[in-house]
Design a protein around this motif. Structure first.
Motif, PDB file in Angstrom:
ATOM      1  N   ARG A  41       8.841   1.755 -10.136  1.00 38.90           N
ATOM      2  CA  ARG A  41       9.717   0.931 -10.726  1.00 38.90           C
ATOM      3  C   ARG A  41       9.314  -0.728  -9.658  1.00 38.90           C
ATOM      4  O   ARG A  41       8.879  -1.744 -10.204  1.00 38.90           O
ATOM      5  CB  ARG A  41      11.284   0.731 -10.017  1.00 38.90           C
ATOM      6  N   ARG A  42       8.991  -0.955  -8.766  1.00 39.71           N
ATOM      7  CA  ARG A  42       8.715  -1.946  -7.894  1.00 39.71           C
ATOM      8  C   ARG A  42       7.284  -2.542  -7.854  1.00 39.71           C
ATOM      9  O   ARG A  42       7.487  -3.839  -8.384  1.00 39.71           O
ATOM     10  CB  ARG A  42       8.928  -2.162  -6.541  1.00 39.71           C
ATOM     11  N   LEU A  43       6.728  -1.742  -8.001  1.00 41.27           N
ATOM     12  CA  LEU A  43       5.753  -2.257  -8.799  1.00 41.27           C
ATOM     13  C   LEU A  43       5.494  -2.194  -9.889  1.00 41.27           C
ATOM     14  O   LEU A  43       4.349  -3.753 -10.361  1.00 41.27           O
ATOM     15  CB  LEU A  43       4.281  -0.470  -8.523  1.00 41.27           C
TER      16      LEU A  43
ATOM     17  N   LEU B 277      -6.732   1.781  -0.629  1.00 43.39           N
ATOM     18  CA  LEU B 277      -5.954   3.169   0.511  1.00 43.39           C
ATOM     19  C   LEU B 277      -6.970   3.522   1.428  1.00 43.39           C
ATOM     20  O   LEU B 277      -6.554   3.343   2.247  1.00 43.39           O
ATOM     21  CB  LEU B 277      -5.538   3.707  -0.395  1.00 43.39           C
ATOM     22  N   GLN B 278      -8.511   3.580   0.252  1.00 39.67           N
ATOM     23  CA  GLN B 278      -9.637   3.572   1.056  1.00 39.67           C
ATOM     24  C   GLN B 278     -10.277   2.164   2.871  1.00 39.67           C
ATOM     25  O   GLN B 278      -9.689   2.980   4.157  1.00 39.67           O
ATOM     26  CB  GLN B 278     -10.976   4.321   0.369  1.00 39.67           C
ATOM     27  N   ILE B 279      -9.497   0.933   1.979  1.00 42.36           N
ATOM     28  CA  ILE B 279     -10.113   0.344   2.471  1.00 42.36           C
ATOM     29  C   ILE B 279      -9.044   0.075   4.201  1.00 42.36           C
ATOM     30  O   ILE B 279      -9.629   0.139   5.417  1.00 42.36           O
ATOM     31  CB  ILE B 279     -10.179  -0.983   2.093  1.00 42.36           C
ATOM     32  N   GLU B 280      -8.357   0.383   4.020  1.00 38.71           N
ATOM     33  CA  GLU B 280      -6.776   0.429   4.714  1.00 38.71           C
ATOM     34  C   GLU B 280      -7.247   1.372   5.787  1.00 38.71           C
ATOM     35  O   GLU B 280      -7.288   1.086   6.775  1.00 38.71           O
ATOM     36  CB  GLU B 280      -5.438   0.903   3.984  1.00 38.71           C
ATOM     37  N   ALA B 281      -7.584   3.196   5.396  1.00 30.06           N
ATOM     38  CA  ALA B 281      -7.722   3.883   5.878  1.00 30.06           C
ATOM     39  C   ALA B 281      -8.700   3.166   7.093  1.00 30.06           C
ATOM     40  O   ALA B 281      -8.443   4.305   8.121  1.00 30.06           O
ATOM     41  CB  ALA B 281      -7.638   4.883   5.587  1.00 30.06           C
TER      42      ALA B 281
ATOM     43  N   ILE C 295      -5.836   2.021 -11.142  1.00 23.30           N
ATOM     44  CA  ILE C 295      -5.621   3.143 -10.526  1.00 23.30           C
ATOM     45  C   ILE C 295      -7.010   3.243  -9.588  1.00 23.30           C
ATOM     46  O   ILE C 295      -7.100   3.274  -8.198  1.00 23.30           O
ATOM     47  CB  ILE C 295      -5.955   4.388 -11.353  1.00 23.30           C
ATOM     48  N   ASP C 296      -8.024   2.165  -9.795  1.00 22.30           N
ATOM     49  CA  ASP C 296      -9.489   2.437  -8.877  1.00 22.30           C
ATOM     50  C   ASP C 296      -9.130   1.825  -8.339  1.00 22.30           C
ATOM     51  O   ASP C 296      -9.680   1.719  -6.882  1.00 22.30           O
ATOM     52  CB  ASP C 296     -10.374   1.915 -10.147  1.00 22.30           C
ATOM     53  N   TYR C 297      -8.301  -0.004  -8.527  1.00 16.90           N
ATOM     54  CA  TYR C 297      -8.221  -0.533  -7.076  1.00 16.90           C
ATOM     55  C   TYR C 297      -7.219  -0.223  -6.098  1.00 16.90           C
ATOM     56  O   TYR C 297      -7.270  -0.072  -5.011  1.00 16.90           O
ATOM     57  CB  TYR C 297      -7.862  -1.563  -8.224  1.00 16.90           C
TER      58      TYR C 297
ATOM     59  N   THR D 229       0.241  -1.368  -0.192  1.00 16.14           N
ATOM     60  CA  THR D 229      -0.338   0.041   0.012  1.00 16.14           C
ATOM     61  C   THR D 229       0.426   1.527   0.200  1.00 16.14           C
ATOM     62  O   THR D 229       0.052   2.251  -0.700  1.00 16.14           O
ATOM     63  CB  THR D 229      -1.110  -0.080   1.055  1.00 16.14           C
ATOM     64  N   ASP D 230       2.209   0.957   0.361  1.00 15.67           N
ATOM     65  CA  ASP D 230       2.646   2.224   0.266  1.00 15.67           C
ATOM     66  C   ASP D 230       3.169   2.723  -1.081  1.00 15.67           C
ATOM     67  O   ASP D 230       3.284   3.802  -1.741  1.00 15.67           O
ATOM     68  CB  ASP D 230       4.534   2.087   1.117  1.00 15.67           C
ATOM     69  N   GLN D 231       3.745   1.214  -1.726  1.00 22.12           N
ATOM     70  CA  GLN D 231       3.942   1.779  -3.117  1.00 22.12           C
ATOM     71  C   GLN D 231       2.203   2.497  -3.931  1.00 22.12           C
ATOM     72  O   GLN D 231       2.999   3.167  -4.605  1.00 22.12           O
ATOM     73  CB  GLN D 231       4.555   0.005  -4.161  1.00 22.12           C
ATOM     74  N   LEU D 232       0.887   1.671  -3.554  1.00 21.08           N
ATOM     75  CA  LEU D 232       0.082   2.267  -4.059  1.00 21.08           C
ATOM     76  C   LEU D 232      -0.268   4.000  -3.819  1.00 21.08           C
ATOM     77  O   LEU D 232      -0.511   4.509  -4.413  1.00 21.08           O
ATOM     78  CB  LEU D 232      -0.647   1.339  -4.091  1.00 21.08           C
TER      79      LEU D 232
END
Length: 228
Positions: A38-40, A73-77, A66-68, A4-7
């Motif tokens: 790059r890692r993504l 990120l919203q679910i994580e938060a 992008i939508d995923y 998620t950090d990369q996202l």
């Protein structure tokens, strides 16, 4: 599993259109943001961005991701906020004028909702003087205004400009036709005072508190001078 950090870096690049501005948003170095992308791409086996002049654009696979990414990120938060009980919760009533809303509101709402999913955001779009009154009376919690009122925090300062259509000669007309805001608008008062001070006669071709009504008039070749 996707990181998620990369996202978060990926979404910031999409939202800002720049690796540099994305780095500022996520509070990381530009090289760290580039490494995340790059890692993504390596993990997915697909390029996410393509060069577009000095900027970048999403590839077809980037458009799919992008939508995923936003949802994850919203679910994580939301999960962190719900379990930790350390996140902001409640309601914020926010005011913004129409002329700022067109440019800034989508990004404000998106970023705020992602960072504070438990907060119910209510947005009111009105004239700056009306928003100031509503904040003072407690109807709004906070507002961004374009005004010279006292007791406000300055976020940004811009010079006033006279604007006409690209092919217009309206500045030669007398009286000068103006597209103006409401009579109490500081911009309108400054514009008409400047004309009165140098003896240039003027008339109000259009008066509206809504920028979406004023802007098209400015592009008419035979009309459309205004100060903003």
């Amino acid at each position: 599993m996707l990181d998620t950090d990369q996202l978060r870096s990926f979404v910031a690049i999409v939202d800002t259109g720049s690796f540099t501005r994305a780095a500022e948003r996520v509070n990381k170095t530009q090289s760290a943001v580039s490494m995340h992308v790059r890692r993504l791409e390596e993990q997915l086996g697909r390029p996410l961005f393509a060069k577009l002049g000095r900027g970048v654009r999403l590839t077809e696979d980037g458009e799919k991701l992008i939508d995923y990414a936003r949802q994850m990120l919203q679910i994580e938060a939301a999960a962190f906020a719900s379990v930790s009980r350390r996140a902001l919760a409640g309601r914020v009533r926010f005011g913004i004028p129409d002329d700022y809303a067109d440019t800034f509101l989508p990004d404000i709402v998106t970023r705020f909702s992602h960072r504070h999913p438990l907060v119910e955001l209510t947005v009111v779009c009105e004239r700056s003087d009306s928003l100031i009154d509503r904040v003072t009376s407690g109807e709004l919690d906070v507002a961004v205004v374009g005004d010279s009122a006292k007791d406000i925090e300055w976020l940004r300062e811009e010079p006033l400009r006279w604007v006409i259509g690209a092919n217009s000669c309206v500045h030669r007309a007398r009286p000068l036709p103006l597209a103006l805001s409401n009579p109490t608008c500081d911009w309108r008062l400054a514009a008409t005072k400047a004309l009165d001070d140098v003896g240039i006669p003027w008339r109000a071709l259009l008066a509206s508190a809504n920028l979406s009504a004023i802007a098209p008039v400015v592009h008419w070749e035979q009309f459309g001078s205004f100060s903003s």
